[in-house]
Design an enzyme around this catalytic site. Structure first.
Site, PDB file in Angstrom:
ATOM      1  N   THR A  57      -3.267   2.189  -2.060  1.00 52.76           N
ATOM      2  CA  THR A  57      -3.268   0.921  -1.322  1.00 52.76           C
ATOM      3  C   THR A  57      -3.218   1.200   0.178  1.00 52.76           C
ATOM      4  OG1 THR A  57      -2.128  -0.067  -3.187  1.00 52.76           O
ATOM      5  CG2 THR A  57      -2.162  -1.341  -1.155  1.00 52.76           C
ATOM      6  N   LYS A  84      18.209   4.936  11.399  1.00 53.75           N
ATOM      7  CA  LYS A  84      19.406   4.670  12.220  1.00 53.75           C
ATOM      8  C   LYS A  84      20.078   3.374  11.776  1.00 53.75           C
ATOM      9  CE  LYS A  84      17.068   6.471  16.337  1.00 53.75           C
ATOM     10  NZ  LYS A  84      16.442   6.004  17.580  1.00 53.75           N
ATOM     11  N   HIS A 133       0.686  -7.991  -6.994  1.00 51.77           N
ATOM     12  CA  HIS A 133      -0.063  -7.022  -6.191  1.00 51.77           C
ATOM     13  C   HIS A 133      -1.468  -7.610  -6.026  1.00 51.77           C
ATOM     14  CE1 HIS A 133      -1.474  -3.465  -4.410  1.00 51.77           C
ATOM     15  NE2 HIS A 133      -1.083  -2.548  -5.293  1.00 51.77           N
TER      16      HIS A 133
HETATM   17  C1  NCD Z   1       0.201   0.217  -8.507  1.00 49.91           C
HETATM   18  C2  NCD Z   1       1.357  -0.411  -7.750  1.00 49.91           C
HETATM   19  O1  NCD Z   1       1.749   0.065  -6.687  1.00 49.91           O
HETATM   20  O2  NCD Z   1       1.827  -1.407  -8.247  1.00 49.91           O
HETATM   21  N1  NCD Z   1      -0.475   1.204  -7.771  1.00 49.91           N
HETATM   22  C3  NCD Z   1      -1.451   0.820  -6.908  1.00 49.91           C
HETATM   23  O3  NCD Z   1      -1.223   0.127  -5.943  1.00 49.91           O
HETATM   24  N2  NCD Z   1      -2.705   1.203  -7.185  1.00 49.91           N
HETATM   25  C4  NCD Z   1       0.586   0.666  -9.865  1.00 49.91           C
HETATM   26  C5  NCD Z   1       1.801   1.521 -10.051  1.00 49.91           C
HETATM   27  O4  NCD Z   1       2.480   1.931  -9.113  1.00 49.91           O
HETATM   28  O5  NCD Z   1       2.052   1.824 -11.207  1.00 49.91           O
END
Ligand code: NCD
Length: 308
Positions: A57, A84, A133
């Site tokens: 990401t 800090k 997400h």
């Molecule tokens: C995912 C997340 O961060 O939720 N990863 C991502 O952004 N591709 C999946 C995960 O961490 O399992």
């Protein structure tokens, strides 16, 4: 037309918003994929403030901004004044002084709205705890559309930690907007999808049933150990492997937001139905689309399609 300031969750998006992001992502894929340099975001700065680990990401947001001609400032907890004792919100108020847009990843559920209310620049939710997400969902939808050719009439199996997997939560909400999709869940006991996300279109099944329903997509996730209470942590064992793939039809695509741990055996990586690294690539173009739309470059994006 894009008329939103922030990008916080799937609930605040319309089908038109999603359609526009996917359309712009396609324009960028066709255009920048041929080595064309873009100047669209020249002089603009993205800050990535990740209070949780990230590979894809964070890097894809950075790469997206670079391809758009803009610049990136990265906040990392280690080495910052957070060590800090500076608060997150003070840190964010500092970062906003240097930038035009901010992508935030936070371990706490539900903080994005308050960050957006208190910051003066557009806020992107790059993952909030086990909640959502939404930018991952844009690349997942783009990938499904490209691979299967449609976003309705799909049979989708969610596989793995459905309780804490935020990518699943956002994706099921978004696919419901398109309508006429059927969802199934296969998860270890105790990690089932919670009531917030289940519905009449959702059914829990066993691993052995998956091949019988001939899914279009199997969306797999890792066990989110870091989000569990210590007593929930167990030796969960489930795996997509060659033997399982042999029973699936040619049309089925195996997706995963990555990182994978041990839920998909590397022996299937050469199978054309295994597509997580295509998802990663699509993340570049969908995040380019999102950044450029949020920074008010819609007309310039659409004019690129005429230059082809
Ligand atoms: C995912 C997340 O961060 O939720 N990863 C991502 O952004 N591709 C999946 C995960 O961490 O399992």
């Amino acid at each position: 037309m894009w008329d939103r300031r922030d990008f916080l969750d799937i609930d605040s998006l319309s089908l038109q918003d999603i359609g526009l992001i996917l359309k712009c992502a396609e324009i960028f894929e066709n255009y920048s994929g041929r080595g064309n340099k873009l100047e669209m975001c020249r002089g603009e700065i993205l800050v990535t403030a990740f209070f949780e680990p990230s590979t894809r990401t964070e890097k894809s947001f950075e790469a997206a901004m670079y391809v758009l001609g803009g610049d990136v400032l990265r906040h990392h907890e280690a080495g910052s004044s957070r060590e800090k004792g500076e608060s997150k919100i003070d840190t964010l108020h500092v970062l906003e002084q240097y930038s035009d847009i901010i992508a935030i990843r936070d371990p706490e559920v539900g903080m994005m709205r308050s960050y957006a209310d208190s910051l003066k620049i557009p806020v992107i939710n790059a993952g909030d705890g086990f909640n959502q997400h939404p930018t991952q969902t844009m690349l997942d939808l783009y990938t499904i559309k490209k691979e299967i050719g449609k976003l309705t009439g799909l049979t989708v199996v969610f596989f793995g930690d459905l309780k804490y997997g935020r990518t699943v939560h956002s994706l099921i909400k978004a696919l419901r907007l398109f309508g006429d999709n059927k969802f199934y869940g296969v998860s270890p006991k105790g990690l089932e999808l919670t009531d917030v996300y289940t519905g009449k279109d959702y059914k829990e099944i066993e691993m052995d049933d998956v091949t019988k329903i001939k899914p279009d997509v199997i969306y797999s996730t890792r066990i989110q150990k870091e989000r569990m209470h210590p007593e929930e942590r167990d030796n969960y064992s489930y795996e997509i492997n060659k033997k399982f793939m042999e029973k699936l039809p040619a049309k089925t695509r195996i997706m995963h937001p990555l990182p994978r741990i041990d839920e998909i055996h590397p022996e299937i990586d050469d199978d054309p139905r295994f597509i997580p690294f295509k998802q990663v690539r699509n993340g570049l173009h969908t995040r380019m689309a999102l950044l450029a739309l949020m920074l008010d470059h819609e007309k310039e994006i659409l004019s690129l399609s005429k230059k082809r």
